[in-house]
Design an enzyme around this catalytic site. Structure first.
Site, short mmCIF file in Angstrom:
data_model
loop_
_atom_site.label_atom_id
_atom_site.label_comp_id
_atom_site.label_asym_id
_atom_site.label_seq_id
_atom_site.Cartn_x
_atom_site.Cartn_y
_atom_site.Cartn_z
N HIS A 194 16.33 -10.22 3.55
CA HIS A 194 15.43 -9.55 2.61
C HIS A 194 16.28 -8.67 1.70
O HIS A 194 17.10 -7.88 2.19
CB HIS A 194 14.45 -8.65 3.37
CG HIS A 194 13.37 -9.37 4.10
ND1 HIS A 194 13.59 -10.46 4.90
CD2 HIS A 194 12.02 -9.14 4.15
CE1 HIS A 194 12.42 -10.87 5.41
NE2 HIS A 194 11.46 -10.09 4.96
N GLU A 197 13.36 -6.21 -2.78
CA GLU A 197 11.90 -6.03 -2.72
C GLU A 197 11.64 -4.62 -3.24
O GLU A 197 11.18 -4.42 -4.36
CB GLU A 197 11.40 -6.21 -1.29
CG GLU A 197 9.91 -5.94 -1.12
CD GLU A 197 9.46 -5.91 0.35
OE1 GLU A 197 8.24 -5.93 0.57
OE2 GLU A 197 10.31 -5.86 1.27
#
Length: 317
Positions: A194, A197
């Site tokens: 990830h 974001e």
């Protein structure tokens, strides 16, 4: 359009199994395991699903995961998700699981993995859905703890295909986990992370250059850095984007502001995913439909997004 989008063959590449825990199943597991819940009923819990940021969501997510205690619980969680996949013509899925969420509260690693792996196997045999499991490290914990999790995972190496990185992004750059990712790659695992974001484009650079990822999970802030965008396009690094999640967690104030179609038209290999569907109000088809409703996504764009998801699989057919 919804039915057409639902029938489109697709893969899901960004899904946290713990985030697919619907309130009804959460209450059923709490009852089975004799766990007292802070919510009086399913509707009260659903009303708690209003978040201003990633951390507020994570606090509730970890609280909800406490009802998962036995291999049967993890099987039931995974099976419920696979049934949703079948309904939405998701023919391949590469879900994440967060072992530390469970081992830190005393659930043995193999209890978690056995339940998930058994459901994924049944999903292929009974539903025709292929899969590849991704073990995700929690980035708000230390690299040493991630190394210990990898130690626990190695005896079960055949059960998963890659390692990932999730949880609170700000203040926890990918570089914090460079050594454990190096070791995971040395052990034969693929890598994803990830990045971008809530975190800045720099985190995406780090994921590519230091963690040597095959895919970026989220990555929507790449658009703020033109040089990064060019690299992602040139190298065709897939982004697993989660539109409903991004609006629910206020990465974008409204779906009409989302940049996924802009990136698609620029040649970025973007894909559509649901992230934590029980908490964000929709599975993959609902995410596709939101793009049609608020951004005017065409059938041609939907086909390209679905094809991107099939092309970006870590586990090739």
């Amino acid at each position: 359009m919804y039915d057409w989008l639902n029938a489109l063959p697709k893969a899901e590449l960004h899904l946290h199994l713990e985030g697919s825990l619907e309130p009804e199943l959460l209450f059923a597991l709490a009852e089975r395991n004799k766990i007292a819940l802070p919510w009086s009923d399913v509707e009260t819990l659903r009303k708690a699903y209003a978040f201003n940021n990633l951390q507020e969501f994570l606090d509730l997510y970890y609280q909800g995961a406490d009802v998962l205690r036995t291999s049967q619980d993890f099987y039931d969680l995974t099976w419920a998700y696979l049934l949703r996949c079948k309904e939405q013509n998701v023919i391949h899925t590469e879900p994440f699981f967060d072992p530390q969420t469970h081992t830190d509260r005393g659930i043995p690693f193999e209890v978690v993995l056995n339940g998930i792996a058994a459901a994924l196997k049944d999903g292929e045999q009974q539903l025709g859905i292929t899969s590849g499991l991704i073990l995700s490290f929690l980035r708000h914990l230390s690299e040493d703890e991630a190394q210990k999790t990898l130690d626990q995972a190695l005896p079960f190496r055949d059960a998963f295909v890659a390692v990932g990185l999730d949880s609170s992004e700000m203040g926890h750059p990918p570089s914090k986990f460079q050594r454990v990712f190096d070791r995971a790659r040395h052990e034969g695992f693929l890598t994803v992370a990830h990045a971008g974001e809530e975190g800045p484009p720099e985190y995406i650079w780090e994921a590519i250059d230091l963690l040597k990822i095959q895919r970026i999970d989220h990555g929507v802030r790449a658009i703020e850095d033109e040089r990064l965008m060019q690299r992602i396009i040139d190298e065709q690094i897939p982004l697993t984007v989660c539109p409903l999640s991004n609006t629910k967690l206020c990465v974008f104030d409204h779906m009409s502001q989302h940049n996924i179609l802009d990136m698609l038209e620029r040649g970025v290999k973007v894909t559509v995913n649901s992230d934590d569907p029980a908490y964000f109000g929709g599975y993959v088809t609902e995410n596709f439909h939101a793009l049609h409703e608020h951004l005017g996504m065409t059938q041609d764009q939907a086909k390209r997004l679905a094809q991107n998801s099939l092309d970006a699989r870590l586990v090739k057919p």
